[in-house]
Design an enzyme around this catalytic site. Structure first.
Site: not given
Ligand code: FAD
Ligand code: NAD
Length: 402
Positions: A11-12, A14, A37, A81, A170, A315
């Site tokens: 329930a993320g 997607a 979930n 799951v 971030e 997301a």
């Molecule tokens: P999720 O949102 O992770 O949802 C997965 C769901 O499945 C959760 O509710 C979880 O509890 C549940 N789940 C997992 N495993 C199980 C299991 N085994 N059984 C039952 N339930 C389970 N993307 C952007 O576009 N913009 C951003 O600004 C951005 N910022 C981010 C900041 C951070 C700190 C992080 C970590 C990621 C960010 N991302 C951002 C990336 C984004 O969060 C992911 O791409 C997004 O969450 C993926 O959506 P999803 O629905 O696939 O999974």
């Molecule tokens: P990422 O893969 O984008 O970045 C990981 C970073 O860690 C890279 O720069 C890589 O070079 C570095 N790294 C990997 N191995 C290393 C090592 N051994 N030593 C030093 N550095 C190392 O991962 P993320 O930042 O967690 O992002 C994951 C996904 O989530 C991405 O697709 C991103 O687009 C998305 N996301 C988006 C946002 C946003 O849109 N604001 C915010 C957070 C995450």
């Protein structure tokens, strides 16, 4: 005749959006709907860095699933799951099992340590509410005990972040806002606190152009971040990272790994065809060779045919997958043609704390500073709106002025 059973896992962004669409668009006579979930709440993964550093309360980043889905229409199962048994159309849960006619796998991401020795055991990772809350408590404890614990060392106040991708940057942005507050709260000299980022690449956030990258680097350095760029982390011990060719140890009291993510390990356990932790889906978002299984969000690689590589997992993309998937499930039930997923890129913004950021939006317009931070809040509120509706925006939205 029994109705087809549609089961959505996760329930993320997607999974919840898919289920909201299905509940709206399919009549009760057309299908039974089931959502599985781990928790009874949805959380905004994109806000987790704020929870982890303590900028926001964990409760602001989550809401109850039953507040946005009608439990009379959608059967809600809160369980973990374990595995999908495709041959029997069955999902094994920690406390039971369930069969399906159509399955949507949207179980999100897990931290990927790339097998770096000691990383899993010794570093925190930001993956869900529990892991983020744990970081928040740990960080606060380092400050709380510094003046009272006779064994406390100055390096206990060092915070080490591995990786300068979006998540790492971030987190750093939140830290530079939060640390002065923790210093004040616990009477700790700010000069004793170090915030160090170690990144293997020679630059942070390579997807942005040079000007935005240098803006972000300077903004964080000016507020106290020390970057160790072009430095690979080799190992993580209880004391900190071992980095570079000369295997230098950087000691820290708080170590957070933000070096990458991969798809849910349930995919591998279930025998899907996996590339780097995810399933490369067909254009209609189904798993190749499985007519009744869709894979969405961070569990899927969706190919950008023009670029010849997958779209980055975000997301934004996950919620768009949900729209295509729910339309395609309705098409399968009604015998009409399936649509192909087309990504509508609305841009990207990275926050640098609450009042700063960088971004590229609306086909190329660049933003920095307060304009980017404002855009980030608009994006965050839009996501809550899409998943929870206007009432949820009023409850959980971000409206605080700078
Ligand atoms: P999720 O949102 O992770 O949802 C997965 C769901 O499945 C959760 O509710 C979880 O509890 C549940 N789940 C997992 N495993 C199980 C299991 N085994 N059984 C039952 N339930 C389970 N993307 C952007 O576009 N913009 C951003 O600004 C951005 N910022 C981010 C900041 C951070 C700190 C992080 C970590 C990621 C960010 N991302 C951002 C990336 C984004 O969060 C992911 O791409 C997004 O969450 C993926 O959506 P999803 O629905 O696939 O999974
Ligand atoms: P990422 O893969 O984008 O970045 C990981 C970073 O860690 C890279 O720069 C890589 O070079 C570095 N790294 C990997 N191995 C290393 C090592 N051994 N030593 C030093 N550095 C190392 O991962 P993320 O930042 O967690 O992002 C994951 C996904 O989530 C991405 O697709 C991103 O687009 C998305 N996301 C988006 C946002 C946003 O849109 N604001 C915010 C957070 C995450």
């Amino acid at each position: 005749m029994s109705k087809p059973k549609i089961v959505v896992l996760g329930a993320g962004y997607a999974g919840l959006k898919t289920m909201r669409n299905l509940a709206k668009n399919l009549g009760p006579e057309e299908a039974d709907l089931i959502l599985v979930n781990k928790h009874n709440y949805h959380y905004e993964s994109t806000w987790l860095h704020e929870v982890a550093v303590g900028t926001i309360n964990p409760n602001q980043a989550r809401f109850m699933i039953s507040d946005v889905l009608n439990p009379n229409r959608v059967r809600l199962i809160y369980d973990e799951v374990v595995e999908v048994q495709k041959e029997d159309q069955r999902v094994i849960l920690e406390n039971g099992e369930i069969t399906y006619d159509y399955l949507v796998v949207a179980l999100g991401f897990e931290s990927n340590t790339f097998g770096i020795k000691g990383m899993e055991e010794n570093a925190f990772a930001i993956v869900d509410i529990d892991s983020s809350r744990e970081i928040r408590e740990h960080l606060e404890l380092q400050f709380a005990k510094y003046n009272t614990d006779e064994n406390a060392k100055e390096s206990d106040l060092t915070i080490l972040i591995g990786g300068a991708g979006f998540t790492g940057i971030e987190v750093l942005g939140e830290l530079v806002d939060r640390i002065p507050k923790l210093c004040k709260k616990y009477d700790v000299d700010r000069h004793k606190v170090k915030i160090i980022n170690v990144e293997a690449m020679p630059t942070i956030l390579p997807m942005f152009d040079e000007e935005l990258v240098s803006y972000a680097t300077k903004a964080l350095e000016d507020r106290g971040v020390e970057f160790r760029l072009g430095t690979a982390i080799k190992e993580c011990t209880e004391k900190g990272f071992i980095v570079g060719e000369d295997e230098e140890l950087i000691e820290a009291g708080t170590v957070i790994w933000t070096g990458g993510v991969t798809g849910s390990s349930v995919l591998t356990k279930s025998g899907f065809d996996i590339t780097r932790g995810k399933v490369t889906v067909d254009g209609d978002l189904r798993a190749p060779g499985h007519e009744n299984i869709f894979i969405l969000g961070d569990c899927a690689w969706v190919m950008d045919e023009e670029a010849g590589r997958p779209f980055p997992p975000t997301a934004q993309a996950a919620m768009q997958h949900a729209d295509t998937c729910s339309n395609n499930i309705a098409a399968l039930l009604r015998g009409s043609a399936l649509e192909t997923f087309v990504f509508d890129d609305k841009g990207t913004v990275a926050s640098l704390g609450t009042t700063d950021g960088i971004g590229t939006v609306l086909s190329g317009t660049e933003l920095k500073g307060k304009a980017a931070a404002t855009m980030k809040k608009v994006v965050d509120n839009r996501s809550i709106f899409l998943l929870g509706g206007p009432k949820m925006v009023l409850k959980k939205g971000k409206f605080r002025p700078f």
